[in-house]
Motif scaffolding. Structure first.
Motif, short mmCIF file in Angstrom:
data_model
loop_
_atom_site.label_atom_id
_atom_site.label_comp_id
_atom_site.label_asym_id
_atom_site.label_seq_id
_atom_site.Cartn_x
_atom_site.Cartn_y
_atom_site.Cartn_z
N ASP A 142 -6.06 0.17 12.42
CA ASP A 142 -5.86 -0.93 11.47
C ASP A 142 -5.95 -0.32 10.07
O ASP A 142 -7.02 -0.29 9.46
CB ASP A 142 -6.91 -2.01 11.70
N VAL A 143 -4.83 0.16 9.57
CA VAL A 143 -4.79 0.90 8.31
C VAL A 143 -5.29 0.04 7.15
O VAL A 143 -6.05 0.52 6.30
CB VAL A 143 -3.37 1.45 8.04
N ALA A 144 -4.92 -1.24 7.12
CA ALA A 144 -5.36 -2.11 6.02
C ALA A 144 -6.88 -2.25 6.03
O ALA A 144 -7.52 -2.17 4.98
CB ALA A 144 -4.69 -3.48 6.14
N HIS A 145 -7.47 -2.43 7.21
CA HIS A 145 -8.94 -2.55 7.31
C HIS A 145 -9.61 -1.24 6.91
O HIS A 145 -10.57 -1.26 6.13
CB HIS A 145 -9.33 -2.93 8.75
N THR A 147 -8.47 1.17 5.00
CA THR A 147 -8.27 1.40 3.56
C THR A 147 -9.21 0.51 2.73
O THR A 147 -9.81 0.99 1.76
CB THR A 147 -6.80 1.16 3.18
N ALA A 148 -9.34 -0.75 3.12
CA ALA A 148 -10.21 -1.67 2.39
C ALA A 148 -11.68 -1.25 2.50
O ALA A 148 -12.41 -1.25 1.50
CB ALA A 148 -10.03 -3.10 2.90
N GLU A 149 -12.12 -0.88 3.70
CA GLU A 149 -13.51 -0.45 3.89
C GLU A 149 -13.76 0.86 3.15
O GLU A 149 -14.82 1.05 2.55
CB GLU A 149 -13.84 -0.30 5.37
N THR A 156 -10.94 6.88 -1.32
CA THR A 156 -9.55 6.47 -1.53
C THR A 156 -8.67 7.13 -0.48
O THR A 156 -8.57 8.36 -0.45
CB THR A 156 -9.07 6.86 -2.94
#
Length: 164
Positions: A142-145, A147-149, A156
């Protein structure tokens, strides 16, 4: 000069904890809470082809290969390392790594100061049996998760590197 020494016995140390993240089994060996926030040490056992995508962070990071081999991307340069070889990544340096071997490879990851990476790994890693050597099936990350975490803990994430 501060000469205070903190000694942690096996009776007071936190029990080892292992999580699975992107094909690596990460076992926490020294936690920030045990080192006064000075550092974290994680033992990483990475499946063939597994590793960390390009990223940079505010903390320093160091790697000591203990078994197998790893390829490290340090800025624009790739470096292959075997047992006993050490890599230091200064704060802000873009880096990545992967296990190019056909068998699992191991290394120690040291983060200075302790905490940010440790908490990131806990936030995104899947808890598994402590000290396990069995890699769970890996689904699509889950790339979005991730990246956000990562951003929440000062890391970054960057796009994958060009093949070398």
């Amino acid at each position: 000069m501060n000469t205070e020494t903190i000694t942690v016995s096996n009776e007071t140390a936190s029990p080892a904890k292992t999580v699975h993240f992107l094909g690596s089994l990460l076992t926490f060996r020294a936690r920030a809470a045990e080192t006064g926030g000075q550092f974290t040490i994680v033992e990483s056992c990475s499946a063939p082809g597994a590793g960390a995508p390009p990223h940079h962070q505010a903390d320093a990071e160091a790697f000591l290969v203990t078994e197998g081999s790893f390829e490290f991307m340090l800025g624009e340069t790739w470096r292959r390392c075997g047992p006993g070889e050490f890599v230091y990544v200064s704060p802000g340096m873009v880096h990545a790594f992967r296990n190019p071997a056909s068998t699992p490879s191991k290394m120690l990851i040291i983060n200075l100061p302790g905490g940010p990476h440790e908490h990131f790994f806990e936030a995104v890693g899947e808890p598994v049996e402590t000290e396990t050597t069995i890699f769970p099936p890996m689904g699509q990350p889950d790339v979005a998760h991730i990246t956000a975490e990562a951003a929440r803990f000062g890391v970054t994430m960057l796009p994958p590197p060009a093949h070398h």
